[in-house]
Scaffold this motif. Sequence first.
Motif, PDB file in Angstrom:
ATOM      1  N   THR A   1       0.897  -1.114   0.048  1.00  0.00           N
ATOM      2  CA  THR A   1      -0.068  -0.153  -0.103  1.00  0.00           C
ATOM      3  C   THR A   1       0.901   1.222   0.012  1.00  0.00           C
ATOM      4  O   THR A   1       0.213   2.363  -0.275  1.00  0.00           O
ATOM      5  N   ASP A   2       2.166   1.131   0.208  1.00  0.00           N
ATOM      6  CA  ASP A   2       2.857   2.299   0.001  1.00  0.00           C
ATOM      7  C   ASP A   2       3.343   2.657  -1.332  1.00  0.00           C
ATOM      8  O   ASP A   2       3.955   3.739  -1.758  1.00  0.00           O
ATOM      9  N   ASP A   3       3.016   1.987  -2.282  1.00  0.00           N
ATOM     10  CA  ASP A   3       3.533   2.102  -3.692  1.00  0.00           C
ATOM     11  C   ASP A   3       2.406   3.377  -4.195  1.00  0.00           C
ATOM     12  O   ASP A   3       1.196   3.372  -4.059  1.00  0.00           O
ATOM     13  N   PRO A   4       2.657   4.350  -4.642  1.00  0.00           N
ATOM     14  CA  PRO A   4       2.111   5.607  -5.126  1.00  0.00           C
ATOM     15  C   PRO A   4       0.978   5.092  -6.044  1.00  0.00           C
ATOM     16  O   PRO A   4      -0.162   5.901  -6.009  1.00  0.00           O
ATOM     17  N   ALA A   5       1.107   4.166  -7.148  1.00  0.00           N
ATOM     18  CA  ALA A   5       0.077   4.084  -7.894  1.00  0.00           C
ATOM     19  C   ALA A   5      -1.083   3.123  -7.233  1.00  0.00           C
ATOM     20  O   ALA A   5      -2.342   3.541  -7.458  1.00  0.00           O
ATOM     21  N   VAL A   6      -0.772   2.318  -6.166  1.00  0.00           N
ATOM     22  CA  VAL A   6      -1.930   2.063  -5.422  1.00  0.00           C
ATOM     23  C   VAL A   6      -2.656   2.858  -4.616  1.00  0.00           C
ATOM     24  O   VAL A   6      -3.793   2.984  -4.478  1.00  0.00           O
ATOM     25  N   ALA A   7      -1.825   3.957  -4.031  1.00  0.00           N
ATOM     26  CA  ALA A   7      -2.242   4.971  -3.079  1.00  0.00           C
ATOM     27  C   ALA A   7      -3.323   5.945  -3.953  1.00  0.00           C
ATOM     28  O   ALA A   7      -4.023   6.191  -3.383  1.00  0.00           O
ATOM     29  N   ALA A   8      -2.735   5.960  -5.240  1.00  0.00           N
ATOM     30  CA  ALA A   8      -3.543   7.042  -5.934  1.00  0.00           C
ATOM     31  C   ALA A   8      -4.819   6.497  -6.544  1.00  0.00           C
ATOM     32  O   ALA A   8      -5.676   7.255  -6.755  1.00  0.00           O
TER      33      ALA A   8
ATOM     34  N   MET B   1      -6.676   4.551  -4.664  1.00  0.00           N
ATOM     35  CA  MET B   1      -7.737   4.190  -3.555  1.00  0.00           C
ATOM     36  C   MET B   1      -7.989   5.137  -2.795  1.00  0.00           C
ATOM     37  O   MET B   1      -7.006   6.093  -2.639  1.00  0.00           O
ATOM     38  N   SER B   2      -9.125   5.291  -2.013  1.00  0.00           N
ATOM     39  CA  SER B   2      -9.229   6.291  -1.141  1.00  0.00           C
ATOM     40  C   SER B   2      -8.622   5.999  -0.024  1.00  0.00           C
ATOM     41  O   SER B   2      -8.188   4.888   0.485  1.00  0.00           O
ATOM     42  N   PRO B   3      -8.286   6.864   1.111  1.00  0.00           N
ATOM     43  CA  PRO B   3      -7.561   6.790   2.203  1.00  0.00           C
ATOM     44  C   PRO B   3      -8.108   5.669   3.215  1.00  0.00           C
ATOM     45  O   PRO B   3      -7.701   5.079   3.890  1.00  0.00           O
ATOM     46  N   ALA B   4      -9.424   5.811   3.267  1.00  0.00           N
ATOM     47  CA  ALA B   4     -10.285   5.020   3.986  1.00  0.00           C
ATOM     48  C   ALA B   4     -10.200   3.437   3.572  1.00  0.00           C
ATOM     49  O   ALA B   4     -10.000   2.557   4.476  1.00  0.00           O
ATOM     50  N   ALA B   5     -10.198   3.277   2.135  1.00  0.00           N
ATOM     51  CA  ALA B   5     -10.276   1.948   1.811  1.00  0.00           C
ATOM     52  C   ALA B   5      -8.800   1.516   1.731  1.00  0.00           C
ATOM     53  O   ALA B   5      -8.391   0.341   2.153  1.00  0.00           O
ATOM     54  N   LEU B   6      -7.679   2.606   1.928  1.00  0.00           N
ATOM     55  CA  LEU B   6      -6.422   2.056   1.974  1.00  0.00           C
ATOM     56  C   LEU B   6      -5.936   1.730   3.481  1.00  0.00           C
ATOM     57  O   LEU B   6      -5.298   0.599   3.722  1.00  0.00           O
ATOM     58  N   ALA B   7      -6.503   2.435   4.489  1.00  0.00           N
ATOM     59  CA  ALA B   7      -6.474   2.005   5.779  1.00  0.00           C
ATOM     60  C   ALA B   7      -7.190   0.681   5.946  1.00  0.00           C
ATOM     61  O   ALA B   7      -6.431  -0.209   6.718  1.00  0.00           O
ATOM     62  N   ALA B   8      -8.211   0.296   5.381  1.00  0.00           N
ATOM     63  CA  ALA B   8      -8.948  -0.851   5.771  1.00  0.00           C
ATOM     64  C   ALA B   8      -7.985  -1.978   5.032  1.00  0.00           C
ATOM     65  O   ALA B   8      -7.972  -3.014   5.599  1.00  0.00           O
ATOM     66  N   ARG B   9      -7.440  -1.759   3.926  1.00  0.00           N
ATOM     67  CA  ARG B   9      -6.485  -2.789   3.368  1.00  0.00           C
ATOM     68  C   ARG B   9      -5.373  -3.232   4.262  1.00  0.00           C
ATOM     69  O   ARG B   9      -4.980  -4.182   4.476  1.00  0.00           O
ATOM     70  N   ARG B  10      -4.963  -2.148   4.690  1.00  0.00           N
ATOM     71  CA  ARG B  10      -3.676  -2.214   5.598  1.00  0.00           C
ATOM     72  C   ARG B  10      -4.061  -3.112   6.808  1.00  0.00           C
ATOM     73  O   ARG B  10      -3.402  -3.939   7.561  1.00  0.00           O
ATOM     74  N   ARG B  11      -5.422  -2.824   7.448  1.00  0.00           N
ATOM     75  CA  ARG B  11      -5.968  -3.453   8.528  1.00  0.00           C
ATOM     76  C   ARG B  11      -6.133  -4.694   8.422  1.00  0.00           C
ATOM     77  O   ARG B  11      -5.874  -5.730   9.060  1.00  0.00           O
ATOM     78  N   GLU B  12      -6.702  -5.096   7.127  1.00  0.00           N
ATOM     79  CA  GLU B  12      -7.203  -6.632   6.860  1.00  0.00           C
ATOM     80  C   GLU B  12      -5.858  -7.340   6.919  1.00  0.00           C
ATOM     81  O   GLU B  12      -5.859  -8.599   6.936  1.00  0.00           O
ATOM     82  N   ARG B  13      -4.716  -6.947   6.395  1.00  0.00           N
ATOM     83  CA  ARG B  13      -3.361  -7.498   6.239  1.00  0.00           C
ATOM     84  C   ARG B  13      -2.734  -7.377   7.459  1.00  0.00           C
ATOM     85  O   ARG B  13      -1.404  -7.845   7.276  1.00  0.00           O
ATOM     86  N   PHE B  14      -3.140  -6.747   8.373  1.00  0.00           N
ATOM     87  CA  PHE B  14      -2.459  -6.695   9.664  1.00  0.00           C
ATOM     88  C   PHE B  14      -1.135  -5.885   9.476  1.00  0.00           C
ATOM     89  O   PHE B  14      -0.323  -6.145  10.294  1.00  0.00           O
ATOM     90  N   LEU B  15      -1.095  -4.890   8.681  1.00  0.00           N
ATOM     91  CA  LEU B  15       0.075  -4.065   8.290  1.00  0.00           C
ATOM     92  C   LEU B  15       0.079  -2.907   9.306  1.00  0.00           C
ATOM     93  O   LEU B  15       1.102  -2.058   9.522  1.00  0.00           O
TER      94      LEU B  15
END
Length: 104
Positions: A35-42, A44-58
């Motif tokens: 999720t630190d990749d700029p292409a992925v971050a651009a 997705m929304s910040p909430a979706a990015l946070a949800a993805r980090r949370r579901e992967r325990f990052l």
Amino acid sequence: MLLRHAIRRLLWTFPTLLGVSVLAFLLLSFVPDPTDDPAVAAAMSPAALAARRRERFLDRPRFVEPAPLDVRSRAAAAVAAIVDGGPGAEAARGELARLGGAAL
């Protein structure tokens, strides 16, 4: 002679498995966060990015969790959020359902 050789080989199995496990853990723990990749971050929304980090325990610490939450405290927090009825009530219902019988 053959029995001694077999026992020696079996005894070397444990340090080898331990070494391979530690090496695999160290290598996998330093894999970069996707999720630190700029292409992925651009994309997705910040909430979706946070949800993805949370579901992967990052969102957790890498090696040591200084204040782990047990099931009882997580269930109590979920019930309190449901009773309050705020914006997190639906997520709390999902957390309580996910905890299931372990919360009882």
